[in-house]
Design a protein around this motif. Structure first.
Motif, mmCIF file in Angstrom:
data_model
loop_
_atom_site.group_PDB
_atom_site.id
_atom_site.type_symbol
_atom_site.label_atom_id
_atom_site.label_comp_id
_atom_site.label_asym_id
_atom_site.label_seq_id
_atom_site.Cartn_x
_atom_site.Cartn_y
_atom_site.Cartn_z
ATOM 1 N N UNK A 277 0.827 -1.196 0.000
ATOM 2 C CA UNK A 277 0.000 0.000 0.000
ATOM 3 C C UNK A 277 0.867 1.254 0.000
ATOM 4 N N UNK A 278 0.436 2.254 -0.751
ATOM 5 C CA UNK A 278 1.064 3.573 -0.749
ATOM 6 C C UNK A 278 0.033 4.637 -0.434
ATOM 7 N N UNK A 279 0.511 5.720 0.126
ATOM 8 C CA UNK A 279 -0.324 6.907 0.257
ATOM 9 C C UNK A 279 0.129 7.899 -0.804
ATOM 10 N N UNK A 280 -0.815 8.550 -1.445
ATOM 11 C CA UNK A 280 -0.484 9.454 -2.535
ATOM 12 C C UNK A 280 -1.085 10.829 -2.307
ATOM 13 N N UNK A 281 -0.523 11.794 -2.977
ATOM 14 C CA UNK A 281 -1.013 13.163 -2.903
ATOM 15 C C UNK A 281 -0.153 14.042 -3.776
ATOM 16 N N UNK A 282 -0.523 15.294 -3.900
ATOM 17 C CA UNK A 282 0.210 16.215 -4.749
ATOM 18 C C UNK A 282 0.400 17.534 -4.012
ATOM 19 N N UNK A 283 1.322 18.369 -4.500
ATOM 20 C CA UNK A 283 1.463 19.710 -3.920
ATOM 21 C C UNK A 283 0.253 20.572 -4.275
ATOM 22 N N UNK A 284 0.233 21.769 -3.782
ATOM 23 C CA UNK A 284 -0.754 22.756 -4.214
ATOM 24 C C UNK A 284 -0.025 23.922 -4.852
ATOM 25 N N UNK A 285 -0.753 24.676 -5.648
ATOM 26 C CA UNK A 285 -0.158 25.826 -6.324
ATOM 27 C C UNK A 285 -1.215 26.897 -6.508
ATOM 28 N N UNK A 286 -0.868 28.125 -6.154
ATOM 29 C CA UNK A 286 -1.783 29.239 -6.363
ATOM 30 C C UNK A 286 -0.961 30.502 -6.595
ATOM 31 N N UNK A 287 -1.329 31.251 -7.626
ATOM 32 C CA UNK A 287 -0.654 32.514 -7.932
ATOM 33 C C UNK A 287 -1.623 33.665 -7.741
ATOM 34 N N UNK A 325 3.390 33.469 -5.117
ATOM 35 C CA UNK A 325 3.108 32.097 -5.536
ATOM 36 C C UNK A 325 3.129 31.248 -4.278
ATOM 37 N N UNK A 326 2.014 30.614 -3.975
ATOM 38 C CA UNK A 326 1.895 29.787 -2.782
ATOM 39 C C UNK A 326 1.873 28.322 -3.199
ATOM 40 N N UNK A 327 2.731 27.527 -2.584
ATOM 41 C CA UNK A 327 2.769 26.101 -2.897
ATOM 42 C C UNK A 327 2.852 25.299 -1.610
ATOM 43 N N UNK A 328 1.831 24.464 -1.394
ATOM 44 C CA UNK A 328 1.876 23.532 -0.278
ATOM 45 C C UNK A 328 2.783 22.371 -0.639
ATOM 46 N N UNK A 329 3.898 22.245 0.050
ATOM 47 C CA UNK A 329 4.861 21.197 -0.277
ATOM 48 C C UNK A 329 4.247 19.823 -0.043
ATOM 49 N N UNK A 330 4.631 18.834 -0.851
ATOM 50 C CA UNK A 330 4.097 17.489 -0.658
ATOM 51 C C UNK A 330 4.698 16.823 0.569
#
Length: 707
Positions: A277-287, A325-330
């Motif tokens: 099993x893996x957990x997955x997700x992605x960063x976020x990005x907003x300008x 530029x706001x990015x939620x790190x993974x």
């Protein structure tokens, strides 16, 4: 969060740590019950996106029993026929995770140990399976799982000359418990230690990357106990599979009603198949963008990310615009999930230019609101590089090795000991750009698009994904037409009447006088600054615009109230009694949603359906659910002295210019001097002189009579 992750780790161990013990078998299966020590073994691993599958309701923790057998029902459900594009242009199927690497290392012998009755079992002799770890070679491995210096070993095996004294011997129960406890205590530390250990071994073997079906297989393995680690991950994996031991061969395990595995405990399985099993997700990005405080913008100029920043902003020509530029790190849980690329490609529309002298700043915060700062980087720190294209409209921001090392590092993380470096923190990039005072800027509701693309990779560097977002800057214009009541515009221009007409314009919202420059060839004024004092404000004189005389077209006005004052007009015409008030208002246009997200063709889309919801599972993973960033373009409206006007277009951009017309009328005629007037004065003078003469004669006569 820690409790949930520990639950996941425990489940992984229960599913995947396939250590076996000797069990009694029937006489008919005696041949299968003895390990063939010279047999070739194999290990097959299938990698699926369990997070997405669970969210979609096609899988849950009760759907599967790990048997070590290949289960076609698992592959049918999770590795379906529907392919989807990956960031590198390849395809994977169903919930398969492509581009994942596992590394295995044989760490122990499998032995059968028989001992006579003793204090632990006084009534019978004991025969059981033990796993022998070479003391020197296994020092770091055993220390990583809390068994340093042979702690927890089966000490009775120390006293026999039947086993190799260079080894520590363990039961499967002791190994299972030690690994589970270590991961529960600090999974990141344990994973990093084991990844370092296996990377340093010349005997470790990296399996092929998982293919489009999530599968990787290795054959020709010797019998023994193997440590199996996920050592490279693709961009979507936030937490690697918990490290696990697998015994080759392993004793069969009974599955559920859909399983194809034989009845458990009856034979040895030399070809083990695992579905970790893996957990997955992605960063976020907003300008986002705002007008700078120095340009009297609609903000206080603070560092707060909510202080005037939005997807849309208006500004005057020449203004400085501030971008964030706001990015939620993974999530980063070990070296295997470390980031190897985190790059931003930023683009300005033609009508803006980077203020390179202001530089770029990167800040890190523990929270999405950017209220709890961690550190700040500048370009001089060497943790990121900034490169501009020759035309000055594109900027690339790359994390350097030093920067990535800090992001991936082992610094204390406020989210808990399970997270590495700046895992799940928020990165904020800020820079400035200036609006051009010319026709390159698009005026009106078309706006000026400023987008950014984030590209990230993890340790499986051939696999990447992108996110895209944008913001827009708007500016508008005022089109004043000057007419005379009794003279047409052509005549007024030919006789030079417009040369004596002057206006000044005051921004009543931000309290300054406009300055502007006339492009005589175009017949257009472009705002280029502001003046505190009226005498420094630009004097606007009507010119010819596209063949029409008497125009003052002023471009580059932000959303504000403007006061137009006529300070001089042609001789014989009446100045306006009062100022003219023009109000330009920008508003959200619900009929025009921004389509930027459809342009993310390389990887997952912003608001990817796999991540916009956790399916009610309360996964509490970073960036799941993903913030919904759908936003609209803007439009504009205007009033002149409180009356709504229909705004004019600027080329293809609608609602760009607020139109108004000023008509000067002739003043009232005063009596004039000339022949008629002189005659009247002459007659009057003669009459007065005659009257005076008569009076003198009468006075003289009276005096003579008295004598």
């Amino acid at each position: 969060m820690k409790t949930k992750l520990m639950k996941a780790f425990t489940l992984c161990l229960a599913l995947m740590m396939c250590l076996c013990c000797a069990v009694p078998v029937s006489a008919a299966e005696t041949a299968d019950a003895v390990i063939q020590q010279d047999a070739d073994c194999s290990l097959t691993i299938f990698k699926y996106n369990w997070t997405a599958a669970a969210k979609d309701g096609v899988w849950n923790e009760d759907s599967f029993v790990s048997t070590g057998w290949q289960e076609s029902y698992v592959e049918q459900v999770l590795g379906g026929d529907t392919g989807h594009a990956l960031g590198n242009g390849e395809t994977s199927y169903g919930y398969a995770l492509k581009g994942v690497e596992f590394t295995i290392l044989r760490v122990a012998d499998v032995v059968t140990f028989t001992e006579s009755s003793n204090d632990q079992h006084p009534d019978y002799n004991l025969t059981q399976v033990l796993y022998g770890f070479e003391k020197t070679a296994s020092t770091d491995l055993l220390a990583a799982i809390g068994l340093a210096d042979g702690a927890g070993r089966y000490e009775n095996a120390d006293a026999t000359d039947k086993l190799d004294a260079a080894n520590y011997y363990y039961t499967s129960d002791a190994l299972n418990k030690a690994l589970a406890d270590a991961l529960a205590e600090n999974a990141t530390t344990v994973k990093n230690a084991l990844e370092t250990y296996i990377a340093a071994s010349d005997s470790a073997t990296a399996m092929d990357l998982t293919n489009e079906y999530g599968k990787t297989k290795i054959t020709g393995l010797d019998t023994g106990l193997y440590l199996c680690l996920e050592t490279k991950t693709n961009e979507s994996i936030t937490s690697t599979t918990a490290p696990f031991f697998v015994s080759l061969p392993m004793t069969t395990v009974s599955g559920n009603e859909e399983s194809e595995s034989p009845e458990g405990g009856h034979q040895w399985n030399y070809n083990v198949v695992v579905y970790p099993k893996n957990e997955t997700g992605i960063p976020t990005l907003e300008k986002q963008v705002r007008e700078s405080a120095q340009d009297t913008g609609k903000n206080n100029g603070t560092e707060e990310i909510t202080d005037g920043f939005a997807h849309n902003a208006t500004g005057s020509a020449g203004d400085v615009m501030e971008y964030q530029i706001l990015s939620g790190l993974p999530t980063i849980t070990s070296q295997a999930t470390a980031l190897t690329t985190y790059s931003f490609y930023d683009t300005l529309s033609e009508g803006l230019s980077y203020k390179q002298e202001d530089g770029v700043k990167i800040q890190f915060f523990t929270d999405a609101a950017c209220a709890d700062p961690v550190t700040t980087w500048t370009q001089a720190d060497g943790k990121f590089t900034v490169a501009y294209t020759e035309d000055g409209r594109h900027m690339t921001i790359d994390m350097t090795e030093a920067g990535l090392s800090e992001i991936n590092g082992d610094t204390e993380n406020v989210n808990g000991i399970l997270y590495a470096g700046y895992s799940n923190y928020t990165m904020r990039i800020s820079y400035t750009a200036a609006i051009h005072s010319d026709t390159t800027f698009s005026y009106g509701q078309e706006g000026n698009d400023n987008k950014v693309v984030l590209t990230w990779k993890r340790t499986s560097t051939d696999y990447y994904d992108t996110l895209i977002d944008d913001c827009h800057v708007y500016s508008f214009g005022i089109d004043l037409t000057k007419l005379f009541s009794d003279v047409d515009a052509e005549t007024a221009a030919e006789t030079g009447m417009y040369d004596h007409v002057q206006f000044k314009i005051y921004n009543a919202t931000d309290k300054y006088w406009l300055t502007a420059e006339l492009n005589a060839a175009e017949g257009k004024y472009y705002v280029n600054g502001r003046a505190e004092n009226e005498e420094n404000g630009t004097v606007f004189t009507p010119v010819t615009l596209e063949g029409a005389q008497g125009h003052i077209l002023l471009l580059g006005c932000e959303e504000d109230e403007y006061v137009i004052t006529e300070v001089e007009t042609a001789n014989g015409y009446t100045l306006l009694k009062e100022d003219i008030h023009v109000v330009i208002t920008a508003s959200d246009d619900a009929s025009r949603p921004c389509d930027i997200y459809s342009q993310d063709v390389l990887g997952v889309l912003q608001n990817d359906p796999n991540f916009v919801s956790d399916g009610g599972l309360d996964l509490d993973l970073a960036n799941i659910p993903q913030a919904q960033l759908v936003h609209n373009y803007m439009t504009a409206s205007a009033t002149v002295d409180g009356n709504a006007v229909t705004m004019l277009a600027d080329e293809a951009s609608a609602n760009a210019q607020a139109p108004l017309t000023v008509i000067n009328t002739k003043g009232f005629d005063l009596p004039q001097t000339g022949d008629y007037g002189t005659w009247m004065f002459t007659v009057g003078g003669i009459v007065l002189m005659a009257g005076a003469l008569c009076l003198i004669v009468l006075v003289c006569r009276k005096k003579k009579t008295k004598r």
